[in-house]
Motif scaffolding. Structure first.
Motif, PDB file in Angstrom:
ATOM      1  N   GLY A 261      -5.435   0.149  10.990  1.00  0.00           N
ATOM      2  CA  GLY A 261      -4.362  -0.668  10.419  1.00  0.00           C
ATOM      3  C   GLY A 261      -4.893  -1.947   9.803  1.00  0.00           C
ATOM      4  O   GLY A 261      -5.912  -2.496  10.224  1.00  0.00           O
TER       5      GLY A 261
ATOM      6  N   GLU B 195      -2.308  -5.079  11.296  1.00  0.00           N
ATOM      7  CA  GLU B 195      -1.290  -4.543  12.197  1.00  0.00           C
ATOM      8  C   GLU B 195      -1.626  -4.940  13.634  1.00  0.00           C
ATOM      9  O   GLU B 195      -2.784  -5.191  13.964  1.00  0.00           O
ATOM     10  CB  GLU B 195      -1.212  -3.028  12.070  1.00  0.00           C
TER      11      GLU B 195
ATOM     12  N   GLN C  93      -5.367  -6.275  13.848  1.00  0.00           N
ATOM     13  CA  GLN C  93      -6.527  -5.497  13.416  1.00  0.00           C
ATOM     14  C   GLN C  93      -7.070  -6.081  12.106  1.00  0.00           C
ATOM     15  O   GLN C  93      -6.315  -6.306  11.167  1.00  0.00           O
ATOM     16  CB  GLN C  93      -6.140  -4.039  13.198  1.00  0.00           C
TER      17      GLN C  93
ATOM     18  N   LEU D 280      -9.566   1.737  14.996  1.00  0.00           N
ATOM     19  CA  LEU D 280      -8.433   1.023  14.403  1.00  0.00           C
ATOM     20  C   LEU D 280      -8.446   1.198  12.886  1.00  0.00           C
ATOM     21  O   LEU D 280      -9.475   0.998  12.239  1.00  0.00           O
ATOM     22  CB  LEU D 280      -8.495  -0.461  14.752  1.00  0.00           C
TER      23      LEU D 280
ATOM     24  N   GLN E  46      -9.542  -5.494   8.942  1.00  0.00           N
ATOM     25  CA  GLN E  46     -10.277  -4.492   8.175  1.00  0.00           C
ATOM     26  C   GLN E  46     -11.123  -5.122   7.057  1.00  0.00           C
ATOM     27  O   GLN E  46     -11.809  -4.404   6.326  1.00  0.00           O
ATOM     28  CB  GLN E  46      -9.293  -3.487   7.560  1.00  0.00           C
TER      29      GLN E  46
END
Length: 221
Positions: A56, A59, A81, A54, A83
């Motif tokens: 994004g 997202e 998602q 992943l 991060q």
């Protein structure tokens, strides 16, 4: 038996026993290598779904996210998602800063597998969870409880080693906040034919060794 005859007899016996011994040794070696190879293949089946695929930022999680041979499918809630937070990043999460977040995930594989562990991290509020394993639509086990907001991931360990075909993960918050999930660890169950081949390899090695001993006994006699 004179010296010349004894010498010829020993040469003849060597000519017979060496090829047989070499053939048997090769058979044992190949059988053992095949067995060890199958055993290693059967043992090395663990997969940790880290969500590294992943990229994004906040997202939506795809309708079907595949990592290795396993697929994670959202079954409820608005999964996003992450991060900036994970064990390590990325991870996936549900969030609701006005109400209480909730969400569900389903994990499936190419065949039967076992559930080993997953990491869970509530944010701002405590969260409840329920992890269930199914096989052929029948529930095999259930793991449920509550996690406090500690600002860190906590590992939930599987209560069972039963083989399943579907893993269900449901989470819900006690109040506004978020719930992150990461590192879903599962292990594929080897197909029955793989173990059968491994047993055949062991049987071949045993038979070859037994035949080798019997031939040696005959030659000595």
């Amino acid at each position: 038996m004179n010296t010349s005859s004894l010498h010829h007899f020993r040469q003849a016996r060597a000519a017979i026993s060496f090829p047989i011994s070499r053939t048997i040794t090769h058979a044992i070696t190949h059988a053992l290598l095949a067995t060890l190879g199958l055993s290693a293949a059967c043992a090395a089946q663990a997969t940790v779904i880290t969500f590294d695929g992943l990229i994004g930022l906040a997202e939506p999680l795809p309708p079907a996210y595949t990592e290795g041979d396993f697929t994670v499918t959202p079954t409820g809630g608005n999964w996003l998602q992450a991060q900036t937070f994970g064990a390590p990043v990325p991870s996936v999460y549900v969030a609701d800063f006005h109400g209480a977040p909730f969400g569900g995930l389903s994990v499936t594989g190419p065949g039967l597998f076992t559930f080993d562990a997953l990491d869970l991290a509530p944010g701002l509020s405590a969260a409840g969870y329920e992890v269930r394993g199914y096989k052929g639509g029948l529930q095999q086990f259930s793991l449920s409880g509550n996690e406090l907001n500690t600002g860190a991931f906590h590992t939930l360990l599987s209560p069972s080693r039963l083989a399943i075909d579907t893993l269900s993960i449901d989470v819900s918050g006690a109040g506004p906040g978020s719930i992150n999930v990461d590192n879903i660890q599962v292990s594929a169950v080897p197909e029955p034919q793989a173990w059968s081949l491994a047993l055949v390899g062991l049987a071949m090695a045993g038979l070859a060794a037994r035949r080798h001993g019997h031939l040696n006994g005959r030659h000595k006699g």
